[in-house]
Design an enzyme around this catalytic site. Sequence first.
Site, mmCIF file in Angstrom:
data_model
loop_
_atom_site.group_PDB
_atom_site.id
_atom_site.type_symbol
_atom_site.label_atom_id
_atom_site.label_comp_id
_atom_site.label_asym_id
_atom_site.label_seq_id
_atom_site.Cartn_x
_atom_site.Cartn_y
_atom_site.Cartn_z
ATOM 1 N N HIS A 180 12.698 -2.835 2.187
ATOM 2 C CA HIS A 180 12.190 -1.537 2.635
ATOM 3 C C HIS A 180 13.085 -0.434 2.085
ATOM 4 C CE1 HIS A 180 9.195 -3.350 5.143
ATOM 5 N NE2 HIS A 180 10.132 -4.160 5.624
ATOM 6 N N ASN A 184 7.937 -5.703 -0.884
ATOM 7 C CA ASN A 184 7.826 -4.564 0.018
ATOM 8 C C ASN A 184 6.353 -4.461 0.389
ATOM 9 O OD1 ASN A 184 7.776 -2.216 1.445
ATOM 10 N ND2 ASN A 184 9.040 -1.044 0.004
ATOM 11 N N ARG A 197 7.131 0.569 13.484
ATOM 12 C CA ARG A 197 7.769 0.058 12.260
ATOM 13 C C ARG A 197 8.914 -0.914 12.574
ATOM 14 N NH1 ARG A 197 5.444 3.427 8.282
ATOM 15 N NH2 ARG A 197 5.021 5.475 9.125
ATOM 16 N N TYR A 232 11.119 8.860 1.105
ATOM 17 C CA TYR A 232 11.113 7.844 0.046
ATOM 18 C C TYR A 232 11.728 8.313 -1.273
ATOM 19 C CZ TYR A 232 7.893 5.598 3.301
ATOM 20 O OH TYR A 232 7.335 5.036 4.423
ATOM 21 N N ALA A 277 3.093 -0.896 4.813
ATOM 22 C CA ALA A 277 2.512 -0.884 6.166
ATOM 23 C C ALA A 277 2.051 -2.266 6.622
ATOM 24 C CB ALA A 277 1.353 0.103 6.217
ATOM 25 N N ARG A 281 12.891 4.656 12.522
ATOM 26 C CA ARG A 281 11.627 5.407 12.482
ATOM 27 C C ARG A 281 10.767 5.042 13.711
ATOM 28 N NH1 ARG A 281 9.156 4.900 6.649
ATOM 29 N NH2 ARG A 281 7.901 6.643 7.471
ATOM 30 N N ARG A 311 5.014 10.890 -2.599
ATOM 31 C CA ARG A 311 4.725 10.547 -1.199
ATOM 32 C C ARG A 311 5.957 10.816 -0.320
ATOM 33 N NH1 ARG A 311 4.670 4.437 1.245
ATOM 34 N NH2 ARG A 311 3.990 5.024 3.343
ATOM 35 N N PRO A 366 0.792 -1.225 0.000
ATOM 36 C CA PRO A 366 0.000 0.000 0.000
ATOM 37 C C PRO A 366 0.834 1.290 0.000
ATOM 38 C CG PRO A 366 -0.100 -1.084 2.131
ATOM 39 C CD PRO A 366 0.536 -2.054 1.180
ATOM 40 N N ASN A 367 0.340 2.215 -0.782
ATOM 41 C CA ASN A 367 0.873 3.590 -0.891
ATOM 42 C C ASN A 367 2.175 3.685 -1.680
ATOM 43 O OD1 ASN A 367 -1.246 4.798 0.727
ATOM 44 N ND2 ASN A 367 -0.318 3.705 2.438
HETATM 45 C C1 DQA Z 1 8.248 0.947 3.841
HETATM 46 C C2 DQA Z 1 8.313 1.168 5.353
HETATM 47 C C3 DQA Z 1 6.960 0.960 5.986
HETATM 48 O O1 DQA Z 1 7.033 1.171 7.397
HETATM 49 C C4 DQA Z 1 5.957 1.943 5.419
HETATM 50 O O2 DQA Z 1 4.667 1.698 5.948
HETATM 51 C C5 DQA Z 1 5.920 1.956 3.925
HETATM 52 C C6 DQA Z 1 7.182 1.809 3.195
HETATM 53 C C7 DQA Z 1 9.586 1.264 3.151
HETATM 54 O O3 DQA Z 1 9.776 0.807 2.030
HETATM 55 O O4 DQA Z 1 10.418 1.982 3.703
HETATM 56 O O5 DQA Z 1 4.896 2.192 3.332
HETATM 57 O O6 DQA Z 1 7.968 -0.419 3.605
#
Ligand code: DQA
Length: 142
Positions: free
Chosen positions: A97, A71, A108, A22, A74, A104, A17, A9-10
């Site tokens: 990741h 990956n 996480r 990132y 979340a 962080r 983002r 996700p995301n």
């Molecule tokens: C992530 C790290 C996760 O904690 C976060 O929710 C992400 C991206 C990373 O690639 O750093 O969405 O997986």
Amino acid sequence: MKIVIINGPNLNLLGTREPGIYGDKTFDAYYEDLKLSFPDVEFDYFQSNIEGVLIDTIQKEGFSCDGILLNAAAYTHTSVGIGDAIKAIDAPVVEIHISNTFSREDFRHKSYLSSVVKGIIVGFGLDSYRLGVESILKIKGE
Ligand code: DQA
């Protein structure tokens, strides 16, 4: 040699983002470069924001490819189901990741995947995926 990349996700929003965390490159742009760097590898790439779709994809690809870079974003920190899917398949999975999740927030630091994957690559920006490809090539003796 077929390697499947699965993003959770995301990660479809990479590029815009939280660029301070990132970076500002889209995954599509990075993926094109990655494919050029490994001309002998066949790649496939999936992204979903939905946990069940990620599990379906792991099940579908996990018996026919040589390795998966996952990956789970979340869902890494919440998903027993994705961990169980990894245990159920044949292909080695490398947990990826982009950010260093250990530097962080506390939530996480917990991963439901780390204990069931072959290995983990954390915190090298998008280059984590290239390192993941290298690791699968090593595992497979190529
Ligand atoms: C992530 C790290 C996760 O904690 C976060 O929710 C992400 C991206 C990373 O690639 O750093 O969405 O997986």
